[in-house]
Scaffold this motif. Structure first.
Motif, PDB file in Angstrom:
ATOM      1  N   LEU A 181       0.848  -1.205   0.000  1.00 45.24           N
ATOM      2  CA  LEU A 181       0.000   0.000   0.000  1.00 45.24           C
ATOM      3  C   LEU A 181       0.884   1.256   0.000  1.00 45.24           C
ATOM      4  CD1 LEU A 181      -2.688  -0.949   2.684  1.00 45.24           C
ATOM      5  CD2 LEU A 181      -2.954  -0.948   0.192  1.00 45.24           C
ATOM      6  N   PRO A 182       0.402   2.340  -0.650  1.00 45.30           N
ATOM      7  CA  PRO A 182       1.217   3.555  -0.745  1.00 45.30           C
ATOM      8  C   PRO A 182       1.115   4.438   0.495  1.00 45.30           C
ATOM      9  CG  PRO A 182      -0.800   3.842  -2.004  1.00 45.30           C
ATOM     10  CD  PRO A 182      -0.850   2.451  -1.417  1.00 45.30           C
ATOM     11  N   GLY A 183       1.504   3.911   1.639  1.00 48.22           N
ATOM     12  CA  GLY A 183       1.468   4.687   2.874  1.00 48.22           C
ATOM     13  C   GLY A 183       1.990   3.830   4.010  1.00 48.22           C
ATOM     14  N   PRO A 184       2.126   4.418   5.222  1.00 48.23           N
ATOM     15  CA  PRO A 184       2.641   3.638   6.355  1.00 48.23           C
ATOM     16  C   PRO A 184       1.663   2.538   6.767  1.00 48.23           C
ATOM     17  CG  PRO A 184       2.324   5.981   6.956  1.00 48.23           C
ATOM     18  CD  PRO A 184       1.829   5.815   5.574  1.00 48.23           C
ATOM     19  N   VAL A 185       2.200   1.361   7.076  1.00 47.65           N
ATOM     20  CA  VAL A 185       1.387   0.206   7.470  1.00 47.65           C
ATOM     21  C   VAL A 185       2.003  -0.397   8.727  1.00 47.65           C
ATOM     22  CG1 VAL A 185       0.660  -2.127   6.812  1.00 47.65           C
ATOM     23  CG2 VAL A 185       0.754  -0.330   5.076  1.00 47.65           C
ATOM     24  N   GLU A 186       1.167  -0.713   9.710  1.00 50.62           N
ATOM     25  CA  GLU A 186       1.644  -1.487  10.860  1.00 50.62           C
ATOM     26  C   GLU A 186       1.681  -2.940  10.410  1.00 50.62           C
ATOM     27  OE1 GLU A 186       0.335  -1.101  15.398  1.00 50.62           O
ATOM     28  OE2 GLU A 186      -0.816  -2.580  14.275  1.00 50.62           O
ATOM     29  N   HIS A 187       2.888  -3.457  10.151  1.00 53.37           N
ATOM     30  CA  HIS A 187       2.988  -4.741   9.469  1.00 53.37           C
ATOM     31  C   HIS A 187       2.342  -5.885  10.262  1.00 53.37           C
ATOM     32  CE1 HIS A 187       4.451  -7.959   7.001  1.00 53.37           C
ATOM     33  NE2 HIS A 187       5.036  -8.503   8.041  1.00 53.37           N
ATOM     34  N   GLY A 188       2.511  -5.886  11.580  1.00 50.92           N
ATOM     35  CA  GLY A 188       1.970  -6.976  12.398  1.00 50.92           C
ATOM     36  C   GLY A 188       0.462  -7.148  12.219  1.00 50.92           C
ATOM     37  N   SER A 189      -0.271  -6.055  12.184  1.00 49.78           N
ATOM     38  CA  SER A 189      -1.721  -6.119  12.041  1.00 49.78           C
ATOM     39  C   SER A 189      -2.165  -5.891  10.602  1.00 49.78           C
ATOM     40  CB  SER A 189      -2.373  -5.065  12.934  1.00 49.78           C
ATOM     41  OG  SER A 189      -2.108  -3.765  12.421  1.00 49.78           O
ATOM     42  N   GLY A 190      -1.271  -5.386   9.750  1.00 45.07           N
ATOM     43  CA  GLY A 190      -1.633  -5.086   8.365  1.00 45.07           C
ATOM     44  C   GLY A 190      -2.550  -3.885   8.208  1.00 45.07           C
ATOM     45  N   ARG A 191      -2.588  -3.016   9.229  1.00 43.09           N
ATOM     46  CA  ARG A 191      -3.460  -1.840   9.170  1.00 43.09           C
ATOM     47  C   ARG A 191      -2.669  -0.607   8.748  1.00 43.09           C
ATOM     48  NH1 ARG A 191      -8.153  -2.416  12.755  1.00 43.09           N
ATOM     49  NH2 ARG A 191      -8.077  -4.474  13.716  1.00 43.09           N
ATOM     50  N   PRO A 192      -3.210   0.186   7.775  1.00 41.55           N
ATOM     51  CA  PRO A 192      -2.576   1.467   7.432  1.00 41.55           C
ATOM     52  C   PRO A 192      -2.618   2.414   8.635  1.00 41.55           C
ATOM     53  CG  PRO A 192      -4.153   0.810   5.737  1.00 41.55           C
ATOM     54  CD  PRO A 192      -4.349  -0.120   6.902  1.00 41.55           C
ATOM     55  N   VAL A 193      -1.551   3.230   8.789  1.00 41.43           N
ATOM     56  CA  VAL A 193      -1.462   4.169   9.908  1.00 41.43           C
ATOM     57  C   VAL A 193      -1.413   5.590   9.355  1.00 41.43           C
ATOM     58  CG1 VAL A 193      -0.134   4.828  11.952  1.00 41.43           C
ATOM     59  CG2 VAL A 193      -0.105   2.454  11.179  1.00 41.43           C
ATOM     60  N   ASN A 194      -2.506   6.346   9.513  1.00 42.47           N
ATOM     61  CA  ASN A 194      -2.582   7.729   9.014  1.00 42.47           C
ATOM     62  C   ASN A 194      -2.006   7.900   7.612  1.00 42.47           C
ATOM     63  OD1 ASN A 194      -3.705   8.811  11.386  1.00 42.47           O
ATOM     64  ND2 ASN A 194      -1.674   8.772  12.360  1.00 42.47           N
ATOM     65  N   PRO A 195      -2.457   7.105   6.634  1.00 40.37           N
ATOM     66  CA  PRO A 195      -1.866   7.240   5.303  1.00 40.37           C
ATOM     67  C   PRO A 195      -2.325   8.555   4.647  1.00 40.37           C
ATOM     68  CG  PRO A 195      -3.692   5.696   5.249  1.00 40.37           C
ATOM     69  CD  PRO A 195      -3.523   6.094   6.684  1.00 40.37           C
ATOM     70  N   PRO A 196      -1.385   9.440   4.267  1.00 41.85           N
ATOM     71  CA  PRO A 196      -1.789  10.769   3.802  1.00 41.85           C
ATOM     72  C   PRO A 196      -2.618  10.756   2.520  1.00 41.85           C
ATOM     73  CG  PRO A 196       0.603  10.470   3.617  1.00 41.85           C
ATOM     74  CD  PRO A 196       0.075   9.301   4.359  1.00 41.85           C
ATOM     75  N   ILE A 197      -2.350   9.801   1.587  1.00 43.97           N
ATOM     76  CA  ILE A 197      -3.081   9.854   0.311  1.00 43.97           C
ATOM     77  C   ILE A 197      -4.162   8.776   0.209  1.00 43.97           C
ATOM     78  CG2 ILE A 197      -1.130  10.879  -0.943  1.00 43.97           C
ATOM     79  CD1 ILE A 197      -0.616   8.051  -2.122  1.00 43.97           C
ATOM     80  N   MET A 198      -4.558   8.156   1.352  1.00 42.79           N
ATOM     81  CA  MET A 198      -5.552   7.086   1.313  1.00 42.79           C
ATOM     82  C   MET A 198      -6.691   7.361   2.298  1.00 42.79           C
ATOM     83  SD  MET A 198      -2.788   3.991   1.385  1.00 42.79           S
ATOM     84  CE  MET A 198      -4.005   2.670   1.450  1.00 42.79           C
ATOM     85  N   PRO A 199      -7.565   8.349   1.991  1.00 45.25           N
ATOM     86  CA  PRO A 199      -8.645   8.671   2.919  1.00 45.25           C
ATOM     87  C   PRO A 199      -9.540   7.460   3.194  1.00 45.25           C
ATOM     88  CG  PRO A 199      -8.985   9.746   0.780  1.00 45.25           C
ATOM     89  CD  PRO A 199      -7.610   9.179   0.766  1.00 45.25           C
ATOM     90  N   GLY A 200      -9.867   7.246   4.460  1.00 48.21           N
ATOM     91  CA  GLY A 200     -10.761   6.147   4.823  1.00 48.21           C
ATOM     92  C   GLY A 200     -10.038   4.853   5.161  1.00 48.21           C
ATOM     93  N   TRP A 201      -8.738   4.782   4.898  1.00 46.34           N
ATOM     94  CA  TRP A 201      -8.006   3.535   5.132  1.00 46.34           C
ATOM     95  C   TRP A 201      -7.392   3.475   6.533  1.00 46.34           C
ATOM     96  CZ3 TRP A 201      -6.646  -0.492   1.526  1.00 46.34           C
ATOM     97  CH2 TRP A 201      -7.134  -0.314   0.219  1.00 46.34           C
ATOM     98  N   ASP A 202      -7.328   4.591   7.246  1.00 50.48           N
ATOM     99  CA  ASP A 202      -6.625   4.597   8.538  1.00 50.48           C
ATOM    100  C   ASP A 202      -7.164   3.521   9.478  1.00 50.48           C
ATOM    101  OD1 ASP A 202      -4.886   5.379  10.564  1.00 50.48           O
ATOM    102  OD2 ASP A 202      -6.312   6.814  11.387  1.00 50.48           O
ATOM    103  N   GLY A 203      -6.308   2.585   9.882  1.00 48.39           N
ATOM    104  CA  GLY A 203      -6.696   1.539  10.820  1.00 48.39           C
ATOM    105  C   GLY A 203      -7.545   0.426  10.230  1.00 48.39           C
ATOM    106  N   PHE A 204      -7.841   0.471   8.932  1.00 50.83           N
ATOM    107  CA  PHE A 204      -8.683  -0.573   8.332  1.00 50.83           C
ATOM    108  C   PHE A 204      -7.957  -1.923   8.349  1.00 50.83           C
ATOM    109  CE2 PHE A 204     -10.611  -3.027   4.885  1.00 50.83           C
ATOM    110  CZ  PHE A 204     -11.956  -2.853   5.152  1.00 50.83           C
ATOM    111  N   ALA A 205      -8.675  -2.970   8.817  1.00 52.50           N
ATOM    112  CA  ALA A 205      -8.047  -4.296   8.968  1.00 52.50           C
ATOM    113  C   ALA A 205      -8.024  -5.023   7.621  1.00 52.50           C
ATOM    114  CB  ALA A 205      -8.794  -5.116  10.015  1.00 52.50           C
ATOM    115  N   VAL A 206      -7.054  -4.647   6.785  1.00 52.04           N
ATOM    116  CA  VAL A 206      -6.954  -5.214   5.438  1.00 52.04           C
ATOM    117  C   VAL A 206      -6.853  -6.749   5.458  1.00 52.04           C
ATOM    118  CG1 VAL A 206      -5.629  -5.189   3.277  1.00 52.04           C
ATOM    119  CG2 VAL A 206      -5.907  -3.071   4.600  1.00 52.04           C
TER     120      VAL A 206
END
Lengths: 391, 391
Positions: free
Chosen positions: A147-172
């Protein structure tokens, strides 16, 4: 029957780890190599065959006249799904366990519409790709997503991704895993590209830095053959390192960041300021290729600025190779020359003597190959295999 | 009998890896946990007991009325020798396998007299230390040595060490190993201090940077719990990173190196230039403690210069903790304040939010603890134990 300390069948993963080199081996050889009892080896092989990790065949005729059964890693038995999602485009692929690309697709896919529409499209596209090669989701042993933004790898959740509105914390992994019926691993795009380039470069490049120079600038780091993600998964954020003698404003709020002087967006803005039409990093490279001197000068200077930052990092990290990718890197030698010149003049001889500085080997495919590497390393790890094969 | 792929007895190391947590276990439990056959477990335990890695005892009374034999890791069965050699001083210790210091000595020891006199003295000093606690060389399972210069870790040979004439390429492990009758591991002093501080900080600090600010400046790097040595073993050479806006000449031949503005030698030279008597880094700290304002100003500025270099490295590496050691670090908060101030103002919030920046926990003992950690991790690795226990 013996079980591992986590309550799973111990030994299956160890046998697969031995067989991954591709050589066929008899039960007796596997018992010798693993130290497992013959009965455990037999049980575990049955489980590995049931789960299509291993195939049985006939080996050479032994002294007694009857051919002994031999067992081999089943590279084609399962497939891996890989997705490299950018700001506006995506590349997807199906690969076998030997990292051969079996099917591939690239196209427009805006991630700014939120996770569910994007990931829903992804599931359908994967099913289409699988159908095209006569496979389906039951053949999938895992999926990897960049994904084009910071990801918490252990949980696979994006962390405040600047260019991905709505994805913050989503459990991909949860959302996608439920629909694909397989484990899903997620990381940021630059990390998976670094994994891909490391796989392509081979084990001699065990300390590798992959720098992506696109709209922004970031890097993926391999230390001792493993991805170094850092304490908060934030390692590699070199785009906001302060560059000497610059007060250029950066989108992060600071001034003088590397990205603000050498990123594709800042170069395009500089060209627009000079009256040249340039929407982004790809336009800057196109202008340079068309002979525009201002674009050429900017790209060369960007290489020197990246080199100045990397010179310090070379002294600190002592990499074996620096690989440069991203849209600006497509300017080739025009950008590489500046990077090399500055690193070689400012880093210590011991650290630069054998240092390779080169353009990406895999180009646009670095992300999907890296996503597949991430999945294969996870899925084929002995502990994971022990869990799969609960015979 | 089953043997590992390298021709050694497979399984002994795996059993010891299970027992290292200190809990006593029966043969049956060990067979279950390891997946090894009962007969292999019995054979390997005999070997481990013969070699004093494991002790047998009586467990709780089982349902049948007879107590089952239990097996435990024998922390006191062997000792480790550790030496931290500096430019003019050495610290030696004998530790048990739980890293408890059993005997210790520190004193003058010039390394500039060449390897054989220095290492010969070391052997005698180790024998004295062992005798003092009723042990001898037959109890030693390995020795770790830190040297004040670059070392090729694989071979344990110093590589062009600037302050160790006669040591270049000297096979320290061979020479010392022959006299001690045990494997010898060698690394540079900053790397072993980083190992020691990582052990003291615990596994939560799995991405740790240890900076030594003494006469010169260097750092040791832990990535994912392992020492990152880099491609040529040259990682951590931050003393020669170019500092913005400085043209100070450095002993390396370049100008503007971090060491030339923030190293103890350069600060002492600056004080001498101002007519103050200062021989080296320890004098600078002593002057600061005595209230000398010039020394205080230099030490604070040194902290800020180190912080400016580390700010970039924090963005790149995202460490969980930065530990500061060496003679200048003994200036305590005067130097830490400058480091913290600059890192917090220049690095990204995500990377600094949970970042610890603190003085060394182990102080002068970081080197000997780290040298012992290096030996224990090597000696107790399953593959090494398999080789030891060829029953």
């Amino acid at each position: 029957m013996p079980r591992g300390s986590n309550g799973q069948s111990a030994g299956a993963g160890a046998l697969l780890a031995i067989l991954r080199d591709g050589r066929a081996r008899t039960r007796g050889e596997l018992a010798e190599l693993s130290g497992l009892s013959r009965s455990t080896v037999a049980q575990r092989l049955d489980g590995l065959i049931d789960h299509r990790w291993v195939v049985a065949g006939e080996g050479a005729v032994s002294s007694g006249g009857r051919p002994a059964a031999v067992y081999t890693f089943n590279e084609a038995g399962r497939v891996v799904l890989a997705a490299d999602l950018g700001a506006t485009r995506a590349r997807l692929a199906v690969l076998d366990l030997g990292l051969n690309v079996l099917a591939e697709r690239a196209g427009e896919l805006p991630v700014d519409q939120g996770p569910e529409p994007t990931l829903g499209w992804l599931v359908t596209a994967f099913e289409d790709l699988l159908a095209g090669i006569g496979r389906d989701l039951t053949h999938v042993c895992g999926a990897g997503v960049g994904l084009p933004g910071p990801v918490e790898h252990g949980s696979g959740r994006p962390v405040n991704p600047p260019i991905m509105p709505g994805w913050d914390g989503f459990a991909v992994p949860g959302w996608l895993g439920e629909r694909l019926g397989a484990p899903v691993l997620v990381d940021n795009d630059v990390n998976i590209m670094a994994l891909g380039e490391h796989w392509a470069a081979g084990p001699a490049a065990d300390h590798l830095i992959f720098i992506k120079i696109g709209t922004g600038i970031g890097c993926g780091i391999i230390s001792g053959g493993r991805l170094h993600r850092g304490a908060q998964g934030a390692a590699g954020d070199v785009g906001h390192i302060r560059v000497a003698a610059s007060e250029a404003p950066c989108r992060c709020g600071n001034t003088g960041c590397l990205e603000a002087v050498a990123g594709g967006a800042s170069m395009a803005a500089a060209l627009r300021g000079a009256g040249v039409e340039a929407g982004g990093s790809r336009d800057v490279v196109a202008l340079m290729r068309a002979g525009d001197l201002r674009a050429t000068r900017l790209v060369r200077q960007a290489g020197r600025e990246v080199g100045a930052v990397m010179a310090s990092i070379v002294n600190f990290f002592n990499p074996s190779v620096i690989v440069i990718g991203g849209a600006v890197a497509e300017a080739g030698e025009q950008v590489l020359a500046g990077v090399r010149e500055t690193i070689y003049s400012r880093s210590l001889p011991l650290a630069t003597q054998h240092l390779g500085i080169r353009a990406s080997e895999l180009g646009d495919r670095a992300g999907i190959v890296g996503a597949a590497v991430m999945v294969v390393e996870h899925v084929l790890a002995p502990a994971t295999i022990d869990q799969f094969v609960t015979h």
